[in-house]
Design an enzyme around this catalytic site. Structure first.
Site, PDB file in Angstrom:
ATOM      1  N   GLU A   1      20.390  36.165  33.151  1.00 53.94           N
ATOM      2  CA  GLU A   1      18.927  36.151  33.204  1.00 53.94           C
ATOM      3  C   GLU A   1      18.413  37.532  33.649  1.00 53.94           C
ATOM      4  O   GLU A   1      19.193  38.363  34.137  1.00 53.94           O
ATOM      5  CB  GLU A   1      18.473  35.071  34.195  1.00 53.94           C
ATOM      6  CG  GLU A   1      18.843  33.641  33.787  1.00 53.94           C
ATOM      7  CD  GLU A   1      17.970  33.086  32.652  1.00 53.94           C
ATOM      8  OE1 GLU A   1      17.454  33.867  31.828  1.00 53.94           O
ATOM      9  OE2 GLU A   1      17.838  31.854  32.590  1.00 53.94           O
TER      10      GLU A   1
ATOM     11  N   HIS B   1      17.624  36.949  27.755  1.00 51.12           N
ATOM     12  CA  HIS B   1      18.998  36.774  28.261  1.00 51.12           C
ATOM     13  C   HIS B   1      20.005  36.718  27.124  1.00 51.12           C
ATOM     14  O   HIS B   1      19.683  36.286  26.011  1.00 51.12           O
ATOM     15  CB  HIS B   1      19.129  35.551  29.188  1.00 51.12           C
ATOM     16  CG  HIS B   1      19.013  34.219  28.523  1.00 51.12           C
ATOM     17  ND1 HIS B   1      18.128  33.245  28.926  1.00 51.12           N
ATOM     18  CD2 HIS B   1      19.687  33.657  27.485  1.00 51.12           C
ATOM     19  CE1 HIS B   1      18.269  32.178  28.175  1.00 51.12           C
ATOM     20  NE2 HIS B   1      19.204  32.397  27.283  1.00 51.12           N
TER      21      HIS B   1
ATOM     22  N   ASP C   1      29.574  30.694  28.050  1.00 53.30           N
ATOM     23  CA  ASP C   1      29.034  30.173  29.300  1.00 53.30           C
ATOM     24  C   ASP C   1      29.200  28.657  29.385  1.00 53.30           C
ATOM     25  O   ASP C   1      29.602  28.008  28.414  1.00 53.30           O
ATOM     26  CB  ASP C   1      27.553  30.572  29.446  1.00 53.30           C
ATOM     27  CG  ASP C   1      26.783  30.509  28.136  1.00 53.30           C
ATOM     28  OD1 ASP C   1      27.214  29.768  27.225  1.00 53.30           O
ATOM     29  OD2 ASP C   1      25.767  31.198  28.004  1.00 53.30           O
TER      30      ASP C   1
ATOM     31  N   ASP D   1      13.489  34.979  27.234  1.00 51.63           N
ATOM     32  CA  ASP D   1      13.304  35.990  28.283  1.00 51.63           C
ATOM     33  C   ASP D   1      14.268  37.163  28.129  1.00 51.63           C
ATOM     34  O   ASP D   1      14.403  37.985  29.025  1.00 51.63           O
ATOM     35  CB  ASP D   1      13.476  35.355  29.672  1.00 51.63           C
ATOM     36  CG  ASP D   1      14.887  34.794  29.885  1.00 51.63           C
ATOM     37  OD1 ASP D   1      15.705  34.829  28.923  1.00 51.63           O
ATOM     38  OD2 ASP D   1      15.175  34.334  31.001  1.00 51.63           O
TER      39      ASP D   1
END
Ligand code: F6R
Length: 260
Positions: free
Chosen positions: A143, A138, A67, A136
């Site tokens: 996400e 990811h 990313d 979270d």
């Protein structure tokens, strides 16, 4: 999914690096999938040490990052292209022209995302993908709510992730809101995924993606469908797992010939 619980990040770095070394000895032109953030740093340190000590050779290897932030200029010290270069590729003998990151500064981001997917395909796909996991759940920057079939595209970061990553920037306001990331469908095509999670802050996400339901709400849970996913945890990250003793027992009694 194989869960391996180790005493600490040094042992995790050694085990993941050993798997990468074995891959490169069998397939010198292997395609490595690279993650940024803190989790893979012990792996990069160990790979750099093996390169300088024993001549582990990356000269024919290829690498693709997961990313990149959108909106940071080329050469920005916290752009993932620079982070990957600083933390890993500049420390080994990989040809920099074989190292790819999504272009978060492109004028036409959808076109840049498509050409990243094309470049991945042209290289023959990822042999071993290193991953971290967000608090979270990811992976990459997919996400909660990301399509389980997604490909490389632009995404918005959730505030929790921006706060988690603020430590790399002068402050929260400087953390970009947008990123381009390989999709969950893209990551799932890697032939082997090795996810590293350390520290108690990761324990809830680890519990959810390893032992919870497969759900877009917890993107890493898609790895339950991966035929060769290795999850490397320290004791703190593993502390909320119900079957921790079973994972320990299984790894202790694993036949050596199976490797990682
Ligand atoms: C980074 C990436 C992210 C991180 C995750 C965990 O390329 O794709 O998914 O792996 O945010 O970050 P750390 O390891 O810093 O806790």
């Amino acid at each position: 999914m194989e869960v391996v619980i180790l005493p600490g990040s040094k042992q995790i770095g050694k085990l993941a690096a050993a798997a990468i070394e074995e891959l490169l000895r069998k397939k010198p032109e292997a395609v490595l999938g690279l993650a940024t953030g803190s989790s893979p740093l012990p792996v990069y340190d160990e790979l750099a040490a093996r390169h300088s000590r024993g001549g582990l050779d990356f000269s024919r290897a290829h690498a693709f990052a997961l990313d990149e932030y959108v909106g940071l200029e080329h050469g920005h010290p916290e752009s993932y292209r620079e982070v990957i270069r600083r933390e890993f590729t500049s420390r080994v003998n990989i040809d920099e022209t074989n190292v790819h990151t999504p272009d978060g500064a492109a004028e036409d981001l959808p076109a840049a995302c498509r050409s990243y997917e094309d470049a991945l395909q042209a290289a023959g796909g990822v042999d071993l993908q290193l991953l971290g996991v967000g608090t979270d759940g990811h992976i990459g920057f997919n996400e909660p709510g990301s399509s389980l079939a997604s490909r490389t595209r632009i995404k918005s970061l959730i505030e929790q992730t921006r706060r988690d990553n603020a430590r790399f920037f002068p402050g929260l306001a400087a953390v970009p809101h947008h990123v381009v990331t390989q999709g969950l469908g893209t990551i799932m095509e890697a032939r082997h995924v090795v996810l590293v999670a350390t520290g108690a802050r990761k324990a809830p996400a680890v519990r959810d993606f390893v032992e919870g339901p497969v759900s877009a709400f917890c993107p890493a849970s898609i790895l339950q469908f991966h035929p060769h996913a290795t999850i490397l945890l320290d004791e703190a990250a593993a502390s909320s797992l119900k079957l921790a003793d079973f994972y320990r027992h299984t790894y202790e009694h694993k036949p050596a010939w199976q490797g990682l």
